[in-house]
Design a protein around this motif. Structure first.
Motif, PDB file in Angstrom:
ATOM      1  N   ILE B   7       3.027 -12.525  -5.687  1.00  0.00           N
ATOM      2  CA  ILE B   7       1.935 -11.715  -5.162  1.00  0.00           C
ATOM      3  C   ILE B   7       2.143 -11.431  -3.672  1.00  0.00           C
ATOM      4  CG2 ILE B   7      -0.538 -11.703  -4.659  1.00  0.00           C
ATOM      5  CD1 ILE B   7      -0.770 -13.475  -7.266  1.00  0.00           C
ATOM      6  N   THR B   8       2.514 -12.474  -2.966  1.00  0.00           N
ATOM      7  CA  THR B   8       2.722 -12.307  -1.526  1.00  0.00           C
ATOM      8  C   THR B   8       3.796 -11.265  -1.252  1.00  0.00           C
ATOM      9  OG1 THR B   8       2.217 -14.628  -1.338  1.00  0.00           O
ATOM     10  CG2 THR B   8       3.099 -13.567   0.625  1.00  0.00           C
ATOM     11  N   LEU B  10       4.684  -8.892  -3.193  1.00  0.00           N
ATOM     12  CA  LEU B  10       4.155  -7.596  -3.591  1.00  0.00           C
ATOM     13  C   LEU B  10       3.301  -7.005  -2.465  1.00  0.00           C
ATOM     14  CD1 LEU B  10       4.110  -5.884  -6.291  1.00  0.00           C
ATOM     15  CD2 LEU B  10       1.802  -6.789  -6.567  1.00  0.00           C
ATOM     16  N   LEU B  11       2.455  -7.869  -1.928  1.00  0.00           N
ATOM     17  CA  LEU B  11       1.550  -7.413  -0.880  1.00  0.00           C
ATOM     18  C   LEU B  11       2.311  -6.995   0.363  1.00  0.00           C
ATOM     19  CD1 LEU B  11      -1.354  -9.947  -1.203  1.00  0.00           C
ATOM     20  CD2 LEU B  11      -1.271  -7.574  -1.920  1.00  0.00           C
ATOM     21  N   VAL B  14       3.673  -3.654  -0.170  1.00  0.00           N
ATOM     22  CA  VAL B  14       2.637  -2.618  -0.020  1.00  0.00           C
ATOM     23  C   VAL B  14       2.358  -2.393   1.469  1.00  0.00           C
ATOM     24  CG1 VAL B  14       0.185  -2.133  -0.377  1.00  0.00           C
ATOM     25  CG2 VAL B  14       1.546  -3.057  -2.243  1.00  0.00           C
ATOM     26  N   PHE B  15       2.262  -3.490   2.167  1.00  0.00           N
ATOM     27  CA  PHE B  15       1.953  -3.466   3.590  1.00  0.00           C
ATOM     28  C   PHE B  15       2.994  -2.659   4.351  1.00  0.00           C
ATOM     29  CE2 PHE B  15      -0.558  -5.457   6.793  1.00  0.00           C
ATOM     30  CZ  PHE B  15       0.238  -5.480   7.918  1.00  0.00           C
ATOM     31  N   GLY B  18       3.020   0.993   3.463  1.00  0.00           N
ATOM     32  CA  GLY B  18       1.899   1.688   4.090  1.00  0.00           C
ATOM     33  C   GLY B  18       2.126   1.934   5.561  1.00  0.00           C
ATOM     34  N   SER B  19       2.697   0.957   6.218  1.00  0.00           N
ATOM     35  CA  SER B  19       2.855   1.076   7.659  1.00  0.00           C
ATOM     36  C   SER B  19       4.132   1.816   8.022  1.00  0.00           C
ATOM     37  CB  SER B  19       2.866  -0.306   8.307  1.00  0.00           C
ATOM     38  OG  SER B  19       3.926  -1.046   7.768  1.00  0.00           O
ATOM     39  N   THR B  21       5.648   4.300   9.077  1.00  0.00           N
ATOM     40  CA  THR B  21       4.926   5.352   9.776  1.00  0.00           C
ATOM     41  C   THR B  21       5.481   6.736   9.559  1.00  0.00           C
ATOM     42  OG1 THR B  21       6.236   4.888  11.694  1.00  0.00           O
ATOM     43  CG2 THR B  21       4.095   3.831  11.576  1.00  0.00           C
ATOM     44  N   LYS B  22       4.767   7.435   8.718  1.00  0.00           N
ATOM     45  CA  LYS B  22       5.034   8.851   8.585  1.00  0.00           C
ATOM     46  C   LYS B  22       4.566   9.414   9.922  1.00  0.00           C
ATOM     47  CE  LYS B  22       2.912  11.788   5.668  1.00  0.00           C
ATOM     48  NZ  LYS B  22       2.204  12.101   4.441  1.00  0.00           N
ATOM     49  N   VAL B  24       2.776  10.923  12.759  1.00  0.00           N
ATOM     50  CA  VAL B  24       1.429  11.474  12.852  1.00  0.00           C
ATOM     51  C   VAL B  24       1.484  12.774  13.646  1.00  0.00           C
ATOM     52  CG1 VAL B  24      -0.207   9.631  12.472  1.00  0.00           C
ATOM     53  CG2 VAL B  24       1.090   9.664  14.576  1.00  0.00           C
TER      54      VAL B  24
END
Lengths: 1073, 521
Positions: B7-8, B10-11, B14-15, B18-19, B21-22, B24
């Motif tokens: 799980i860790t 996996l998280l 995801v983290f 997500g970060s 950085t597309k 901005v």
């Protein structure tokens, strides 16, 4: 992900009692009793009975009684009585109830244990939300955070967040607009720190970042935290430069459903009416000052003429008693693994100006679902709808005071006249004009929390917010006129502004306690944010029916001019990475550090990213061995200091970094000879524009004495804003007008004192007091673009403000009005600039036998002051010739006062006697000036037009002939020689200090025994009032108002005739089941 | 434990995802950027519109009752002259213009509108030649036509700057980076004329396709010639300051400039009028200008007028009320026709222009406050009947027309000694107005001829933004204005340095290198 959820849901893991809240236990009581009671009795159980009361002596219905270390528990009945069996005499009973401080009692040889649970609202054990899943006990704070809890909000009966915060937190200046039903107000935290837009704080509502908190029902708020210093707010890095307001809404708790319903009715009248001329006085004015003929009222009137013999009191015609009904219902509760809270609020406010009203419905639904110990889902849904008709102040309120009182406002046909002697009829405008605004707002937020390890928690949330503000305006033909006096066509428009914002956040929280006394908390995560704003506006004329407002009924307006037909779109996005470390040793040495890296689409590729740091330390010196001697009277003493940097990306334009080719109306003319225009946008893109940053330093001491009954917090802060955003004017010859630049610095400093105390706490009577005091200096501009000063509105002649290096934001920059020349010959000055006193003035006022300079005969060279090329005469204003050059012009303008209050304070007292409770809040501001623009404009209108009327004060104090001692210049001089000087006349700079009884509320809480007869848990009825008494020297409506419009950060305290405040009184009832 | 690790992991995945950085980055949604523009023929059209729109809003604009404002067509060219006086509703700004007491905060003292137009011309000049790279349907002729207009517009703007302020900073390239120096000192009127205005007009003339039928709202071959003729006429006669802030002295040029003006006017006669399929302006007879009966056509409907050269387009539906400060739309205009002209001109009852210019029968405070010339309204009574509709009248400010050119031609011929032809062209205009021909005996020499032409220009070109410049150019400001100013209770106009306007305080504040005009300190 889904698999995990399912597994956990099906196989709830082991749970320990200690991990559950008291309320969850409450729910489990029946089960627990069934399961354990039989076996417990077998072990020589001791049966304990008792009563639980709070510090007012009221039974605490539903209080939890639990045997420590076991699952044995029960709850108090409606009389606060309980019965519980404990295994042995060593058993410890834990008494708890939400909002009260828990208490533990060892059974010993007792069989009856009565306890009193103290209110914990002033306790330092209160938990403060610090953002991104972080919480901290208030006593362990290192930064400066002000709090307002649900109980305080409830006592204030607020309509808006501004109401709830006013006078409650040191360092937070709230300028309330509580007369305007749709008004909000402005909140400034620790002084003005920017020159540009985005001067307001950042709002974090249930973890979601917002730029405002409009449409949030204060009754749904569980707590408000105001992060004032940089170290606290640094976790919100971007846009947190002006402080952060964290709002947590109410959630349900496990247990029987609670229904809370309240109804209030409020009456309001104008708080401070201004005097107006009667018909008689108006005729006197016409004859005396305007010298006009009889038909205009200057002489004897035809006494049978209806038209000329009215006596309009526009204040009575236009204002009424406001009626406001507020209905509020909240239902909350929960069961194992699930809690809910639903709040519904409806306000119907018929305000004091005729035909102005708002109706608002707000609802909030919070549902939390926890299938296992490890996994939790929080969902929040909010909706709001508001509709209302606002009255254009310029054509109504302000006109009250300068309209003709003796001319009928009705036409012979009985209808309202569009014009009342060549001036708009304010009653007709209020009644006939439509200015309806509708707002729809919907927000959905879902947050998943998963405990990866007991010490490690992961949270991820997604929020989307949709809002639509639509307005419908319509001015019917009847009140439209052309410049030549006839009827012009009607004009209307529909606008719609749709905003969609979403945010994605994901972060980890880690807590680790090691070597017994060391606590380490870590937070790290990222967030993304996107905001899109699409607006459209459709303008119509020539409506075929004045009852239908859709565009098919009229002729569509073009894309320019009044009520144009246009659409627009803009948007921005940000990305952030953040982290926080908190460490404490024995809660005696506390250290926090935050870091945030923000990227914003508002900057060009070179400067997109900004890094922000904050750190704070706290030292609980009262826990040190060497402070043992003070333990008796000092319960808690903590010294704290913090420093940090915050950013601001709120440029006035989302695309200030790039050169744009603009189309249509932004180019001045939207088309030429039928072809749409395209041109370089007048605001030139600056590719190197970067973050504005604010560094703030905070030092504070938290002291708790007298067994927790008094807490005292003095604080001192220094706030420096660097790389200020500023819209710089470019040399005109470049063809561009402005560009966004980072330039200059602002310095703010202040001291804050917060005191809470419980002077009297006895069985029947308690007195709680909470007070705060802020001392601040107006923001100082320490650096500006190349030292070049500028005028926030207009130019050097017309601007009442002046921003220069070393100056202060809010400084009034005016010509000093020293009175009125008594005679023509009074305008004589000595060489050194002294005004001479003429002696032996001739009958026509033009010559004097001799002159005195401060009582001493003066025979030297004399000169007379000129303005606009003319020598000033008797009856004109004596302006201060600052540079003594004999001519009054821009260069004689001086700084005369500042709009920033130097001191402001608020005190809230709460008295409880048996079933009665009285709360009142007094707040005050001192040391600020207000420019009475409304009075100055009225005077200008009077000078320019035959048809405007002055104030009664003018009538009695104006100059008419040589020798008159007057306050006002002769009106026949008009403004030719600048006697009115609208907007730059120091005569209208007035004292803005006030002390106000902002709110008071007297509540009667029905005895719960009686309440229970109607199956209610509690019933309270109350009378309350807002803005009850104000002491102020200001001659306008009220010295407190928010400044609206562009550049508002730089133009505080200019009163252009705001919606007048109302004095309100009301009754209410609150029932909970 | 294994599950926890999974799980860790996996998280964390995801983290990080997500970060990840597309960038901005957001681009404007309601505007193009400079890099993405100038790529199609539409872009040329719109960019030219932007340039003309800027010029139009500088010269004529809505809501002009506050005088000065941006109705500079009148402020610069008309209301300082003997054509206009303060009405009963003046503002301080308008009164100061009338009375030679202009302050540096007068809105019309600001040259921002002209420089904005120049900057748009500069951007177009830098980018339009590249358009064919992106759009192969754009021909070189189209590019040349556009470029010619940009050069001519830039010349026209600098010509105003030269005449109104005696020179200003010279920008011939677009200013795009605010971090580069944006301040420049002023250059003198002479430098502007010789280094930008004349070269730009020459470039424009070289580029513009010849003998093409132009559109009256845009600068065509004829307009380029007319502007050039005006520039040379100015150069020949106007007293100018040799340094930006120095005192004025004699004119830069002289006789040869009149000759050059004649050359340009003769070029103009070869170019084509915007109306119909007709031939070139020819410029040989009165048949080439509007007839007596249709005199007003050039104001009311320039596209159909055979004497129109360049007029500014106003579209009330888009631009709103053309509430010029002498318009018929407002009851309280700040200006009125000056009393002398208002009384004396109508004495000439045969002159058909009088009643089409204003209604001489009005008395009292409204007398002369409404100039009817630009409006299809016969008199004040007819005006009253149009209430409600008045704001929908368009105003087509005339920049150049053949009658003006005829009188200029007459003046240049007169100055170069050709009196018979000068009289011929003067009489084309004089007789068209319904007046008997001026006899050669009445204008026996250059001076008398000059005076007659100037008088004709005042009547013919009333409210067309010419009069003030004519007075300066012919060095008659002092003689004409002094008695009028004295009559109004002001000092006579003796200081010719005040021919210029002061530099706006706004411009000076933003550009430390600017120096105020002589005697405006």
């Amino acid at each position: 992900m889904e698999k995990i959820c399912t597994q956990n849901f099906l196989k709830p893991g082991k749970r320990s009692a200690s991990g559950l809240t008291a309320f969850r236990l409450l729910l489990m009581i029946p089960v627990l009793l069934l399961m354990f009671s039989a076996s417990l009795y077998a072990q020589s159980a001791i049966k304990i009975t008792g009563t639980i009361v709070d510090n007012k002596g009221e039974p605490v219905i539903g209080a939890t009684i639990k045997v420590k270390g076991t699952t044995i528990a029960t709850a108090a009945d409606v009389n606060g009585k309980y019965t519980i069996s404990v295994p042995n005499a060593q058993a410890v009973l834990v008494f708890s109830y939400i909002g009260l401080t828990s208490k533990e009692e060892t059974v010993g040889n007792r069989t009856s244990i009565n306890v009193t649970l103290a209110d914990n609202s002033t306790s330092l054990n209160e938990v403060i939300v610090t953002g991104y899943g972080g919480t901290v006990a208030k006593r362990d704070l290192t930064g400066s955070i002000g709090t307002v809890d649900a109980a305080a909000i409830k006592e204030r009966q607020p309509v808006t967040l501004e109401d709830a915060l006013e006078g409650q937190v040191a360092g937070v200046l709230v300028e309330n607009d509580n007369g305007d039903p749709a008004g909000t107000g402005t909140i400034t935290i620790r002084g003005m720190g920017t020159l540009n837009s985005g001067a307001g704080p950042l709002y974090v509502i249930d973890g979601v970042i917002n730029t405002d908190a409009n449409f949030l029902n204060p009754a749904d708020i569980a707590s408000i935290e105001v992060l004032k210093d940089a170290a606290s707010a640094a976790i919100y890095g971007s846009r947190a430069a002006n402080g952060v307001i964290i709002i947590t809404t109410k959630h349900g708790v496990e247990g029987k459903p609670t229904v809370n319903a309240s109804y209030t009715h409020l009456w309001g009248v104008i708080a401070h009416a201004l005097p107006t001329l009667s018909a008689e006085q108006a005729r006197e004015y016409r004859a005396k000052d305007k010298n006009v003929n009889a038909t205009l009222g200057g002489g004897n009137l035809d006494s049978v003429n209806h038209y000329l013999n009215a006596d309009n009191n526009f204040e009575e015609l236009l204002l009424r008693t406001a009626n406001k009904n507020t209905y509020n219902v909240a239902i909350s509760g929960g069961q194992k693994g699930m809690t809910y809270y639903t709040g519904l609020n409806y306000i119907d406010d018929q305000s004091i100006v005729i035909n102005s009203y708002i109706k608002r419905v707000q609802t909030t639904i919070n549902v939390s679902y926890q299938p296992s110990d490890k996994f939790k889902v929080d969902n929040n849904l909010s909706f709001a709808y508001q509709t209302g008709n606002t009255i254009p102040l310029g054509t109504t309120i302000q006109q009250i005071y300068e309209r003709n009182p003796f001319i009928s406002i009705y036409l012979p046909s009985g209808g309202l006249a569009a014009y009342n002697e060549s001036k708009r009829n304010p009653v007709a405008y209020a009644m006939e004009q439509t200015n309806q605004a509708k707002t729809y707002l919907g927000q959905y937020n879902t947050a998943l929390t998963y405990s990866i390890l007991p010490e490690l928690k992961w949270t991820s949330s997604f929020n989307i917010k949709f809002s639509n503000l639509s307005t419908q305006t319509f001015t019917p033909t009847a009140i439209q006129t052309s410049s030549l006096g006839g009827n012009a066509t009607d004009l209307g428009g529909t606008t719609s502004d749709i905003k969609v914002e979403w945010q994605l956040q994901s972060f980890l929280n880690y807590i680790h306690v090691f070597a017994k006394y060391h606590t380490l908390k870590l937070t790290g995560g990222f967030s993304r944010e996107n905001s899109q704003d699409n607006s459209s506006s459709i303008g119509d004329t020539n409506y075929l029916s004045e009852l239908v407002f859709t565009s098919n009924v009229g002729t569509l307006n073009p894309s320019t001019g009044t009520n144009p037909t246009i659409t627009n779109a803009t948007g921005f996005s940000t990305e952030s990475l953040f982290g926080r470390v908190e460490y404490n040793y024995k809660e005696r040495y506390i250290l926090t550090g935050t870091v945030r890296r923000d990227g914003s689409s508002r900057f060009g590729p070179e400067n997109k990213w900004g890094n922000f740091f904050g750190t704070g330390i706290a030292w609980r010196f009262s826990d040190e061995p060497f402070m043992a001697w003070a333990k008796k009277w000092l319960d808690d003493g903590k010294l704290r200091a913090s420093i940090g940097t915050l950013g601001n990306d709120q440029l006035s334009n989302n695309y200030a970094f790039i050169n744009q080719i603009a189309f249509g109306a932004s180019n001045g003319l939207s088309s030429y000879a039928g072809n749409t225009t395209a041109a370089l946008f007048y605001n030139l893109g600056n590719p190197i524009i970067k973050w504005e940053s604010t560094t703030s330093t905070n030092i504070g001491i938290d002291l708790t004495t007298l067994k927790g009954r008094v807490t005292f917090t003095p604080e001192y802060y220094i706030k420096n804003t660097n790389n200020l955003f500023y819209t710089a004017n470019l040399p005109e010859e470049t063809g561009a007008r402005t560009t966004a630049v980072n330039v200059g610095a602002i310095h703010n400093t202040g001291a804050e004192f917060t005191l809470t105390g419980e002077p009297i706490v006895s069985k029947n009577f308690t007195w709680l007091i909470s007070a705060n005091l802020t001392l601040q200096k107006p923001a100082t501009v320490t650096e500006l673009a190349g030292g070049v000063p500028f005028y926030p509105t207009g130019n050097s002649t017309s601007s009442p403000y002046y921003i220069y290096q070393g100056g202060h934001i809010g400084d009034f920059f005016v010509l000093k009005n020293q009175g009125i020349y008594q005679y023509d010959v009074s305008n004589n000055y000595a060489v050194n600039g002294d005004r001479l006193t003429p002696v032996g003035v001739s009958a026509n006022g033009t010559a004097a036998a001799s002159f005195l300079d401060n009582g001493v005969p003066y025979t030297g060279v004399r000169h007379s002051l000129q303005r606009n090329g003319a020598v000033l005469k008797g009856g004109e204003v004596i302006w201060q010739d600052t540079n003594n050059d004999g001519t009054i012009d821009n260069s004689d303008k001086v700084i005369d006062g500042n709009a920033t209050p130097k001191t402001y304070w608020g005190v809230t007292n709460t008295f409880t006697y048996k079933h009665f409770m009285l709360t009142f809040t007094v707040n005050a501001q001192f040391g600020n000036k207000v420019y009475n623009g409304m009075a100055n404009t009225q005077q200008a209108d009077v000078a320019n037009s035959t048809y405007s009327f002055p104030t009664p004060d003018f009538l009695n104090n104006t100059w008419h002939q040589q020798g008159d001692i007057a306050k006002y210049a002769a009106i026949t001089y008009k403004d030719t020689n600048g006697d009115i000087s609208n907007g730059i006349n120091s005569f209208y700079v007035e004292d803005g200090s006030f002390i106000r009884l902002a709110s008071a509320k007297l509540t009667y809480n029905l005895d719960p025994k009686f309440a229970s007869r109607i199956f209610a848990r509690s019933v309270s009825i109350y009378v309350y009032g807002d803005n009850l008494l104000t002491w102020a020297n200001y001659t306008g409506f009220d010295p407190e108002f928010s400044t609206l419009g562009v550049n508002n950060a730089l133009t505080p305290g200019f009163d252009n005739g705001n919606y007048p405040k109302r004095r309100e009184g009301g009754i209410g009832v609150n029932i909970s089941f | 434990m294994k599950r926890i690790i999974t799980i860790t992991a996996l998280l964390i995945a995801v983290f990080i995802a997500g970060s990840c950085t597309k960038d901005v980055t957001k681009l404007p949604q309601n505007a193009a950027t400079v890099n993405t523009y100038f790529q199609t023929s539409k872009d040329i059209t719109s960019a030219l519109s932007g340039m003309y729109g800027s010029f139009l809003s500088t010269m004529v604009s809505t809501g002009g009752t506050n005088g000065g404002g941006s109705n500079n067509y009148f402020a610069w060219g008309e209301t300082r002259s003997d054509n206009f006086a303060p009405s009963g509703y003046p503002t301080t700004a308008t009164e100061n213009i009338n009375n030679n007491a202009i302050l540096n905060n007068n809105a019309s003292a600001d040259w921002a509108g002209l420089y904005q137009t120049i900057s748009r011309a500069n951007l177009n000049i830098a980018n339009i030649p590249n358009v064919p790279k992106y759009d192969n349907t754009v021909t070189q002729t189209a590019v040349n036509t556009a470029m010619a207009q940009c050069y001519a517009m830039r010349a026209e703007c600098y010509f105003y700057i030269a005449r109104v302020w005696g020179g200003g900073p010279m920008w011939t390239a677009p200013y795009l980076d605010p971090n580069s120096p944006g301040i420049k000192p002023r250059v003198s009127e002479q430098v502007l004329i010789d280094s930008v205005i004349i070269p730009d007009l020459n470039k424009a003339y070289a580029l513009i396709p010849k003998s093409q039928q132009p559109t009256v709202w845009y600068i065509g071959e004829g307009a380029i010639c007319a502007i050039a003729a005006d520039v040379y006429m100015w150069r020949a006669g106007a007293p100018v300051a040799s340094a930006p802030n120095g005192p004025v002295s004699g004119p830069i040029g002289g006789l040869s400039d009149y000759q050059t003006a004649i050359t340009w006017i003769q070029r103009l006669f070869l170019s084509r009028a915007p109306s119909g399929t007709g031939p070139a302006y020819a410029g040989t007879s009165a048949a080439n200008i509007e007839s007596t009966a249709t005199w007003k056509n050039v104001f009311l409907n320039p596209p159909s007028s055979l004497e129109a050269i360049w007029s500014l387009n106003w579209d009330e539906t888009v631009n709103g009320c053309a509430c010029i400060p002498i318009s018929i739309q407002n009851s309280n205009n700040p200006y009125r026709v000056d009393g002398g002209l208002y009384v004396n001109w109508p004495l000439n009852t045969a002159d058909i222009r009088v009643k089409q210019t204003f209604d001489p029968t009005v008395t009292g405070t409204a007398a002369g406050t409404h100039t009817l010339k630009y409006f299809n309204v016969a008199n004040e009574a007819a005006l009253t009947a149009t209430i409600g509709g008045a704001i929908s009248f368009n105003v087509y400010a005339v920049m150049n027309r053949l009658s003006d050119v005829y009188l200029t031609y007459a003046e240049a011929l007169n100055q170069t000694g050709d009196l018979p032809n000068a009289l011929k062209y003067l009489n084309f205009i004089h007789q068209r107005a319904g007046l008997p021909a001026i006899l050669a005996s009445a204008v026996p020499n250059t001076a008398t001829m000059q005076a007659a032409i100037l008088q004709e220009r005042q009547w013919e070109l009333f409210a067309e933004g010419k009069r003030w410049f004519d007075l300066v150019r012919t060095n008659t400001v002092s003689a004409v204005m002094s008695p009028i100013l004295v009559g109004r209770g002001f000092a006579p106009f003796t200081d010719l340095n005040k021919d210029y306007w002061p530099i706006s305080i706004t411009a000076i504040n933003a550009n430390g290198l600017l120096t105020q005009n002589y005697n405006y300190h």
